[in-house]
Scaffold this active site. Sequence first.
Site, PDB file in Angstrom:
ATOM      1  N   GLY A 163      -3.962  -6.207   6.513  1.00  0.00           N
ATOM      2  CA  GLY A 163      -5.104  -5.364   6.864  1.00  0.00           C
ATOM      3  C   GLY A 163      -6.031  -5.937   7.913  1.00  0.00           C
ATOM      4  N   THR A 215       0.477   0.262   6.648  1.00  0.00           N
ATOM      5  CA  THR A 215       0.585  -0.721   5.574  1.00  0.00           C
ATOM      6  C   THR A 215       0.882  -2.058   6.222  1.00  0.00           C
ATOM      7  OG1 THR A 215       1.852  -1.486   3.677  1.00  0.00           O
ATOM      8  CG2 THR A 215       3.015  -0.036   5.225  1.00  0.00           C
ATOM      9  N   GLY A 216       0.159  -3.063   5.797  1.00  0.00           N
ATOM     10  CA  GLY A 216       0.404  -4.364   6.405  1.00  0.00           C
ATOM     11  C   GLY A 216      -0.785  -5.273   6.209  1.00  0.00           C
ATOM     12  N   THR A 222       0.807  -1.225   0.000  1.00  0.00           N
ATOM     13  CA  THR A 222       0.000   0.000   0.000  1.00  0.00           C
ATOM     14  C   THR A 222       0.846   1.285   0.000  1.00  0.00           C
ATOM     15  OG1 THR A 222      -1.729  -1.133   1.153  1.00  0.00           O
ATOM     16  CG2 THR A 222      -1.580   1.194   1.604  1.00  0.00           C
ATOM     17  N   ARG A 240     -13.339  -8.418  -0.882  1.00  0.00           N
ATOM     18  CA  ARG A 240     -12.608  -8.202   0.383  1.00  0.00           C
ATOM     19  C   ARG A 240     -12.208  -6.721   0.523  1.00  0.00           C
ATOM     20  NH1 ARG A 240      -7.206  -6.177   1.794  1.00  0.00           N
ATOM     21  NH2 ARG A 240      -6.606  -7.171   3.722  1.00  0.00           N
ATOM     22  N   VAL A 241     -12.452  -6.176   1.693  1.00  0.00           N
ATOM     23  CA  VAL A 241     -12.032  -4.799   1.983  1.00  0.00           C
ATOM     24  C   VAL A 241     -11.024  -4.844   3.128  1.00  0.00           C
ATOM     25  CG1 VAL A 241     -12.797  -2.533   2.828  1.00  0.00           C
ATOM     26  CG2 VAL A 241     -14.211  -3.794   1.183  1.00  0.00           C
TER      27      VAL A 241
END
Length: 329
Positions: free
Chosen positions: A249, A246-247, A195, A223-224
């Site tokens: 989620g 970022t990672g 991201t 998927r969110v």
Amino acid sequence: MKKVSFYLSTTILLIMFCIPMQAQQVGEQQKWAISLHGGAGGASSSLTPERVAVYEQHLAEALNIGKVILTNGGAALDAVEAVVRYLEDCPLFNAGHGAVATAEGRHELDAAIMDGSNLMAGAIAGVTDIKNPISTARMVMEKTPHVLLIGTGASSFAKQHGAEIVENEYFSTPARLEQIRRIREQKEESDPRGTVGCVALDVNGNLAAATSTGGMSGKMWGRVGDVPIIGSGTYANNNTVAISGTGHGELWIRQVVAFQVSALMEYKGLSLQEAADEVIWNKIDKMEGSGGGIVCVDKQGNVALVFNTGMMHRAWAQSSGAWGVGVLK
Ligand code: ASP
């Protein structure tokens, strides 16, 4: 005569004491800071020095876009949007052009922006045709009474407001197509990282955060991730801090990472570095999953970049002239 010299000495005294005070206040007001990321990742060994140099060059260019806005007295909100737009257009990163693909080989993008001065926020999720999701997220914040629009609703809204619309293939790059082929053939694991995001403090003391992503490679349709969930991957509050994550989620959502950092500062009085370390090392690092990182700028202009992965593409700068760009630990 006595009276005149009294006024004269009083004026001189006032000038002596007030001018330095004013200068100090102006100096304080003109403090700005910025920090950005282009995703965290696992295996630093997969990156050659040449590749690291290419990433660093693009991170430095993104940083410069934000620095120019902030040094000219621009708003933190404008700086974070402009930086994230640049990173969305750059094919190296997992956002906009270059976003990772779903298991079906399509692209579904999430983005969010937050204004720390009034806690207004805008986000979109699962969009398939908006060239720069971050700017539509900003439009959601500024032109609707809502925070989060999804899928086709978000696209119709973007079209109505003149956002640039593209075919879904626009987001693909040869590298991303190869990645999804390898995931399908089970030669590579789904990677939830890459991201882009940016946080900034402007000379007026306003904080802002922006994050944009293609999400997790090989993700399920629909998927969110954490990015458009305000308080998880994106958060800004003038009383405390602006954060972009970022990672993995799912971990960020379950730990409400960005809000936790802010809450630790606001309610427990932790410093930015202490709060960021606490959430990444004592919460995220202890969970099963692939981790990641956060970039943060607080209301005093302190910067923290914390990650528990092998690398995080990152850059930062402060009005003092200090700055840095890096990929590896
Ligand atoms: N956090 C993002 C997500 O889970 C992925 C990333 O940071 O690369 O959607």
